[in-house]
Design a protein around this motif. Structure first.
Motif, PDB file in Angstrom:
ATOM      1  N   GLU A   9       0.817  -1.203   0.000  1.00  0.00           N
ATOM      2  CA  GLU A   9       0.000   0.000   0.000  1.00  0.00           C
ATOM      3  C   GLU A   9       0.856   1.260   0.000  1.00  0.00           C
ATOM      4  O   GLU A   9       0.522   2.260  -0.633  1.00  0.00           O
ATOM      5  N   LEU A  10       2.003   1.213   0.685  1.00  0.00           N
ATOM      6  CA  LEU A  10       2.914   2.358   0.690  1.00  0.00           C
ATOM      7  C   LEU A  10       3.502   2.588  -0.699  1.00  0.00           C
ATOM      8  O   LEU A  10       3.657   3.730  -1.143  1.00  0.00           O
ATOM      9  N   ASP A  11       3.822   1.499  -1.405  1.00  0.00           N
ATOM     10  CA  ASP A  11       4.309   1.630  -2.780  1.00  0.00           C
ATOM     11  C   ASP A  11       3.249   2.295  -3.662  1.00  0.00           C
ATOM     12  O   ASP A  11       3.567   3.124  -4.516  1.00  0.00           O
ATOM     13  N   LEU A  12       1.995   1.920  -3.460  1.00  0.00           N
ATOM     14  CA  LEU A  12       0.912   2.511  -4.244  1.00  0.00           C
ATOM     15  C   LEU A  12       0.793   3.999  -3.957  1.00  0.00           C
ATOM     16  O   LEU A  12       0.587   4.810  -4.873  1.00  0.00           O
ATOM     17  N   ILE A  13       0.967   4.383  -2.713  1.00  0.00           N
ATOM     18  CA  ILE A  13       0.863   5.791  -2.338  1.00  0.00           C
ATOM     19  C   ILE A  13       1.955   6.617  -3.011  1.00  0.00           C
ATOM     20  O   ILE A  13       1.693   7.694  -3.560  1.00  0.00           O
ATOM     21  N   VAL A  14       3.194   6.119  -3.011  1.00  0.00           N
ATOM     22  CA  VAL A  14       4.265   6.902  -3.630  1.00  0.00           C
ATOM     23  C   VAL A  14       4.174   6.849  -5.159  1.00  0.00           C
ATOM     24  O   VAL A  14       4.603   7.780  -5.848  1.00  0.00           O
ATOM     25  N   GLN A  15       3.607   5.761  -5.688  1.00  0.00           N
ATOM     26  CA  GLN A  15       3.340   5.718  -7.135  1.00  0.00           C
ATOM     27  C   GLN A  15       2.345   6.823  -7.508  1.00  0.00           C
ATOM     28  O   GLN A  15       2.522   7.520  -8.515  1.00  0.00           O
ATOM     29  N   LEU A  16       1.314   6.997  -6.689  1.00  0.00           N
ATOM     30  CA  LEU A  16       0.329   8.045  -6.945  1.00  0.00           C
ATOM     31  C   LEU A  16       0.938   9.433  -6.787  1.00  0.00           C
ATOM     32  O   LEU A  16       0.543  10.375  -7.469  1.00  0.00           O
ATOM     33  N   ALA A  17       1.905   9.575  -5.891  1.00  0.00           N
ATOM     34  CA  ALA A  17       2.596  10.860  -5.756  1.00  0.00           C
ATOM     35  C   ALA A  17       3.364  11.182  -7.039  1.00  0.00           C
ATOM     36  O   ALA A  17       3.382  12.333  -7.492  1.00  0.00           O
ATOM     37  N   ALA A  18       3.989  10.175  -7.640  1.00  0.00           N
ATOM     38  CA  ALA A  18       4.686  10.378  -8.916  1.00  0.00           C
ATOM     39  C   ALA A  18       3.690  10.697 -10.024  1.00  0.00           C
ATOM     40  O   ALA A  18       3.947  11.549 -10.889  1.00  0.00           O
ATOM     41  N   ALA A  19       2.533  10.033 -10.007  1.00  0.00           N
ATOM     42  CA  ALA A  19       1.490  10.315 -10.994  1.00  0.00           C
ATOM     43  C   ALA A  19       0.988  11.746 -10.831  1.00  0.00           C
ATOM     44  O   ALA A  19       0.667  12.423 -11.810  1.00  0.00           O
ATOM     45  N   ASP A  20       0.934  12.205  -9.596  1.00  0.00           N
ATOM     46  CA  ASP A  20       0.542  13.588  -9.318  1.00  0.00           C
ATOM     47  C   ASP A  20       1.544  14.568  -9.924  1.00  0.00           C
ATOM     48  O   ASP A  20       1.176  15.628 -10.431  1.00  0.00           O
ATOM     49  N   ASP A  21       2.832  14.213  -9.882  1.00  0.00           N
ATOM     50  CA  ASP A  21       3.857  15.033 -10.539  1.00  0.00           C
ATOM     51  C   ASP A  21       3.549  15.182 -12.020  1.00  0.00           C
ATOM     52  O   ASP A  21       3.737  16.253 -12.609  1.00  0.00           O
ATOM     53  N   HIS A  22       3.111  14.085 -12.639  1.00  0.00           N
ATOM     54  CA  HIS A  22       2.804  14.138 -14.073  1.00  0.00           C
ATOM     55  C   HIS A  22       1.639  15.078 -14.337  1.00  0.00           C
ATOM     56  O   HIS A  22       1.632  15.814 -15.332  1.00  0.00           O
ATOM     57  N   LEU A  23       0.651  15.084 -13.425  1.00  0.00           N
ATOM     58  CA  LEU A  23      -0.503  15.970 -13.593  1.00  0.00           C
ATOM     59  C   LEU A  23      -0.098  17.439 -13.572  1.00  0.00           C
ATOM     60  O   LEU A  23      -0.699  18.262 -14.257  1.00  0.00           O
ATOM     61  N   THR A  24       0.905  17.764 -12.791  1.00  0.00           N
ATOM     62  CA  THR A  24       1.320  19.162 -12.640  1.00  0.00           C
ATOM     63  C   THR A  24       2.552  19.501 -13.477  1.00  0.00           C
ATOM     64  O   THR A  24       3.158  20.558 -13.282  1.00  0.00           O
ATOM     65  N   SER A  25       2.910  18.618 -14.392  1.00  0.00           N
ATOM     66  CA  SER A  25       4.131  18.820 -15.188  1.00  0.00           C
ATOM     67  C   SER A  25       3.950  19.824 -16.326  1.00  0.00           C
ATOM     68  O   SER A  25       4.931  20.272 -16.921  1.00  0.00           O
ATOM     69  N   GLY A  26       2.712  20.145 -16.652  1.00  0.00           N
ATOM     70  CA  GLY A  26       2.450  21.054 -17.773  1.00  0.00           C
ATOM     71  C   GLY A  26       2.176  20.345 -19.072  1.00  0.00           C
ATOM     72  O   GLY A  26       1.801  20.972 -20.061  1.00  0.00           O
ATOM     73  N   ALA A  27       2.357  19.031 -19.108  1.00  0.00           N
ATOM     74  CA  ALA A  27       2.082  18.255 -20.325  1.00  0.00           C
ATOM     75  C   ALA A  27       0.578  18.052 -20.446  1.00  0.00           C
ATOM     76  O   ALA A  27      -0.044  17.470 -19.543  1.00  0.00           O
ATOM     77  N   TYR A  28      -0.019  18.502 -21.534  1.00  0.00           N
ATOM     78  CA  TYR A  28      -1.467  18.355 -21.699  1.00  0.00           C
ATOM     79  C   TYR A  28      -1.763  17.096 -22.509  1.00  0.00           C
ATOM     80  O   TYR A  28      -2.032  17.133 -23.706  1.00  0.00           O
ATOM     81  N   VAL A  29      -1.671  15.972 -21.831  1.00  0.00           N
ATOM     82  CA  VAL A  29      -1.949  14.675 -22.448  1.00  0.00           C
ATOM     83  C   VAL A  29      -2.990  13.963 -21.593  1.00  0.00           C
ATOM     84  O   VAL A  29      -3.068  14.192 -20.377  1.00  0.00           O
ATOM     85  N   PRO A  30      -3.800  13.080 -22.184  1.00  0.00           N
ATOM     86  CA  PRO A  30      -4.904  12.446 -21.455  1.00  0.00           C
ATOM     87  C   PRO A  30      -4.510  11.216 -20.653  1.00  0.00           C
ATOM     88  O   PRO A  30      -5.280  10.268 -20.533  1.00  0.00           O
TER      89      PRO A  30
END
Length: 196
Positions: A88-109
Protein backbone atom coordinates in the motif's frame (compact mmCIF):
# COMPACT_ATOMS: atom_id res chain seq x y z
CA UNK A 1 -24.59 -14.10 2.97
CA UNK A 2 -24.11 -11.88 6.04
CA UNK A 3 -20.43 -12.81 6.21
CA UNK A 4 -19.96 -11.93 2.55
CA UNK A 5 -21.65 -8.57 3.06
CA UNK A 6 -19.49 -7.87 6.11
CA UNK A 7 -16.33 -8.69 4.15
CA UNK A 8 -17.29 -6.36 1.32
CA UNK A 9 -18.18 -3.65 3.85
CA UNK A 10 -14.80 -3.97 5.59
CA UNK A 11 -12.90 -3.85 2.27
CA UNK A 12 -14.85 -0.77 1.13
CA UNK A 13 -14.25 0.91 4.49
CA UNK A 14 -10.48 0.31 4.20
CA UNK A 15 -10.37 1.59 0.61
CA UNK A 16 -12.32 4.71 1.58
CA UNK A 17 -9.98 5.26 4.52
CA UNK A 18 -6.91 5.00 2.27
CA UNK A 19 -8.51 7.40 -0.22
CA UNK A 20 -9.18 9.92 2.52
CA UNK A 21 -5.64 9.61 3.87
CA UNK A 22 -4.17 10.01 0.38
CA UNK A 23 -6.26 13.15 -0.18
CA UNK A 24 -4.82 14.52 3.05
CA UNK A 25 -1.36 13.57 1.79
CA UNK A 26 -1.98 15.48 -1.44
CA UNK A 27 -3.09 18.49 0.58
CA UNK A 28 0.10 18.41 2.59
CA UNK A 29 2.21 18.07 -0.54
CA UNK A 30 0.50 21.05 -2.15
CA UNK A 31 1.05 23.24 0.88
CA UNK A 32 4.66 22.02 1.21
CA UNK A 33 4.23 21.21 4.86
CA UNK A 34 7.08 19.18 6.33
CA UNK A 35 5.99 16.34 8.55
CA UNK A 36 7.67 16.42 11.93
CA UNK A 37 8.35 13.48 14.22
CA UNK A 38 9.62 13.97 17.79
CA UNK A 39 10.46 17.57 16.95
CA UNK A 40 12.71 16.76 13.99
CA UNK A 41 11.93 16.74 10.26
CA UNK A 42 11.58 13.19 8.99
CA UNK A 43 14.12 12.66 6.24
CA UNK A 44 17.45 10.96 5.89
CA UNK A 45 19.94 9.49 3.47
CA UNK A 46 18.47 6.53 1.63
CA UNK A 47 19.96 3.35 0.30
CA UNK A 48 19.11 1.71 -2.99
CA UNK A 49 15.36 1.13 -3.20
CA UNK A 50 12.26 1.20 -5.39
CA UNK A 51 11.68 4.68 -6.79
CA UNK A 52 8.67 5.96 -8.74
CA UNK A 53 9.02 8.84 -11.18
CA UNK A 54 6.88 10.58 -13.78
CA UNK A 55 8.25 10.44 -17.34
CA UNK A 56 7.20 11.92 -20.67
CA UNK A 57 5.92 10.11 -23.73
CA UNK A 58 9.20 10.90 -25.51
CA UNK A 59 11.10 9.20 -22.70
CA UNK A 60 9.66 5.84 -23.75
CA UNK A 61 11.80 5.98 -26.90
CA UNK A 62 15.03 7.04 -25.19
CA UNK A 63 17.73 4.51 -24.37
CA UNK A 64 18.68 6.33 -21.15
CA UNK A 65 16.44 8.46 -18.94
CA UNK A 66 17.48 11.56 -17.04
CA UNK A 67 15.61 11.41 -13.73
CA UNK A 68 16.39 14.24 -11.28
CA UNK A 69 14.00 13.10 -8.56
CA UNK A 70 11.23 10.67 -7.73
CA UNK A 71 9.21 9.28 -4.86
CA UNK A 72 10.03 6.44 -2.49
CA UNK A 73 8.80 4.99 0.78
CA UNK A 74 10.86 7.08 3.19
CA UNK A 75 10.72 7.19 6.99
CA UNK A 76 8.54 10.28 6.61
CA UNK A 77 6.02 8.36 4.54
CA UNK A 78 5.96 5.50 7.04
CA UNK A 79 5.46 8.01 9.87
CA UNK A 80 2.40 9.46 8.12
CA UNK A 81 0.85 6.16 6.96
CA UNK A 82 1.38 4.05 10.06
CA UNK A 83 -1.30 1.43 9.27
CA UNK A 84 -0.44 0.65 5.62
CA UNK A 85 1.68 -2.32 4.57
CA UNK A 86 4.58 -2.17 2.07
CA UNK A 87 2.36 -2.80 -0.96
CA UNK A 88 0.00 0.00 0.00
CA UNK A 89 2.91 2.36 0.69
CA UNK A 90 4.31 1.63 -2.78
CA UNK A 91 0.91 2.51 -4.24
CA UNK A 92 0.86 5.79 -2.34
CA UNK A 93 4.27 6.90 -3.63
CA UNK A 94 3.34 5.72 -7.14
CA UNK A 95 0.33 8.04 -6.94
CA UNK A 96 2.60 10.86 -5.76
CA UNK A 97 4.69 10.38 -8.92
CA UNK A 98 1.49 10.32 -10.99
CA UNK A 99 0.54 13.59 -9.32
CA UNK A 100 3.86 15.03 -10.54
CA UNK A 101 2.80 14.14 -14.07
CA UNK A 102 -0.50 15.97 -13.59
CA UNK A 103 1.32 19.16 -12.64
CA UNK A 104 4.13 18.82 -15.19
CA UNK A 105 2.45 21.05 -17.77
CA UNK A 106 2.08 18.26 -20.33
CA UNK A 107 -1.47 18.35 -21.70
CA UNK A 108 -1.95 14.68 -22.45
CA UNK A 109 -4.90 12.45 -21.45
CA UNK A 110 -2.84 10.09 -19.31
CA UNK A 111 -0.28 9.96 -16.53
CA UNK A 112 2.94 8.05 -17.16
CA UNK A 113 5.09 6.67 -14.34
CA UNK A 114 7.99 4.24 -14.07
CA UNK A 115 9.18 2.20 -11.11
CA UNK A 116 12.89 1.48 -10.94
CA UNK A 117 15.52 0.37 -8.48
CA UNK A 118 18.29 2.82 -7.76
CA UNK A 119 20.17 4.84 -5.18
CA UNK A 120 18.27 7.81 -3.80
CA UNK A 121 19.64 10.86 -2.03
CA UNK A 122 18.14 12.76 0.89
CA UNK A 123 14.39 13.12 1.00
CA UNK A 124 12.97 16.62 0.64
CA UNK A 125 12.17 17.99 4.09
CA UNK A 126 9.10 19.75 2.63
CA UNK A 127 7.84 16.68 0.77
CA UNK A 128 8.76 13.46 2.60
CA UNK A 129 8.17 11.04 -0.27
CA UNK A 130 10.41 12.93 -2.71
CA UNK A 131 13.98 11.73 -3.08
CA UNK A 132 16.80 12.97 -5.28
CA UNK A 133 18.06 10.67 -8.02
CA UNK A 134 20.15 13.07 -10.07
CA UNK A 135 21.44 10.54 -12.52
CA UNK A 136 20.76 8.41 -15.52
CA UNK A 137 18.32 5.51 -15.37
CA UNK A 138 18.64 2.66 -17.85
CA UNK A 139 15.71 0.53 -18.87
CA UNK A 140 17.35 -2.58 -17.44
CA UNK A 141 16.82 -1.03 -14.00
CA UNK A 142 13.14 -0.28 -14.63
CA UNK A 143 10.72 -2.78 -13.10
CA UNK A 144 7.43 -1.48 -14.51
CA UNK A 145 5.65 1.26 -16.45
CA UNK A 146 2.26 2.57 -15.32
CA UNK A 147 -0.19 4.50 -17.49
CA UNK A 148 -3.84 5.45 -17.24
CA UNK A 149 -6.35 3.49 -19.26
CA UNK A 150 -8.01 5.29 -22.16
CA UNK A 151 -11.37 5.55 -20.35
CA UNK A 152 -9.75 7.88 -17.77
CA UNK A 153 -8.89 10.55 -20.35
CA UNK A 154 -11.74 12.90 -19.44
CA UNK A 155 -10.86 12.98 -15.75
CA UNK A 156 -7.15 13.43 -16.45
CA UNK A 157 -7.70 16.35 -18.84
CA UNK A 158 -10.14 18.05 -16.46
CA UNK A 159 -7.58 17.75 -13.68
CA UNK A 160 -4.92 19.31 -15.90
CA UNK A 161 -7.27 22.24 -16.51
CA UNK A 162 -7.45 22.89 -12.78
CA UNK A 163 -10.66 21.07 -11.86
CA UNK A 164 -10.21 20.34 -8.15
CA UNK A 165 -12.73 17.49 -8.04
CA UNK A 166 -11.17 15.81 -11.07
CA UNK A 167 -7.72 16.21 -9.52
CA UNK A 168 -8.90 14.41 -6.39
CA UNK A 169 -10.67 11.75 -8.47
CA UNK A 170 -7.35 10.89 -10.13
CA UNK A 171 -6.25 9.26 -6.86
CA UNK A 172 -8.91 6.59 -7.41
CA UNK A 173 -8.06 5.79 -11.04
CA UNK A 174 -6.39 2.46 -11.75
CA UNK A 175 -3.20 2.67 -13.80
CA UNK A 176 -2.33 -0.12 -16.22
CA UNK A 177 0.92 -2.06 -15.74
CA UNK A 178 3.40 -2.63 -18.59
CA UNK A 179 6.69 -4.48 -18.69
CA UNK A 180 9.63 -2.26 -19.78
CA UNK A 181 10.11 -4.47 -22.85
CA UNK A 182 6.75 -3.16 -24.08
CA UNK A 183 7.79 0.51 -23.96
CA UNK A 184 8.08 1.07 -27.73
CA UNK A 185 4.76 -0.64 -28.35
CA UNK A 186 3.25 1.49 -25.59
CA UNK A 187 4.67 4.65 -27.17
CA UNK A 188 2.87 3.82 -30.41
CA UNK A 189 -0.38 3.19 -28.52
CA UNK A 190 -0.17 6.49 -26.62
CA UNK A 191 0.56 8.42 -29.80
CA UNK A 192 -2.54 6.83 -31.31
CA UNK A 193 -4.54 8.14 -28.35
CA UNK A 194 -3.23 11.64 -28.95
CA UNK A 195 -4.14 11.46 -32.66
CA UNK A 196 -7.76 10.48 -32.05
Amino acid sequence: MAIGYLTIHLVNTRVNCMTFRFQEWLRLRRELVARQLDGETVYDMLESRRIFSAISLDDLEKAVLEIPSGHAVTPGVRAFFTEEDDEELDLIVQLAAADDHLTSGAYVPFRLVIAFDGAAGSADENEPSRVSVGGQVRWRDVAAIFVDEEASAGTILSARKGDEDAYNDCADLDMLWYHPSERLKLAVELKRRLAT
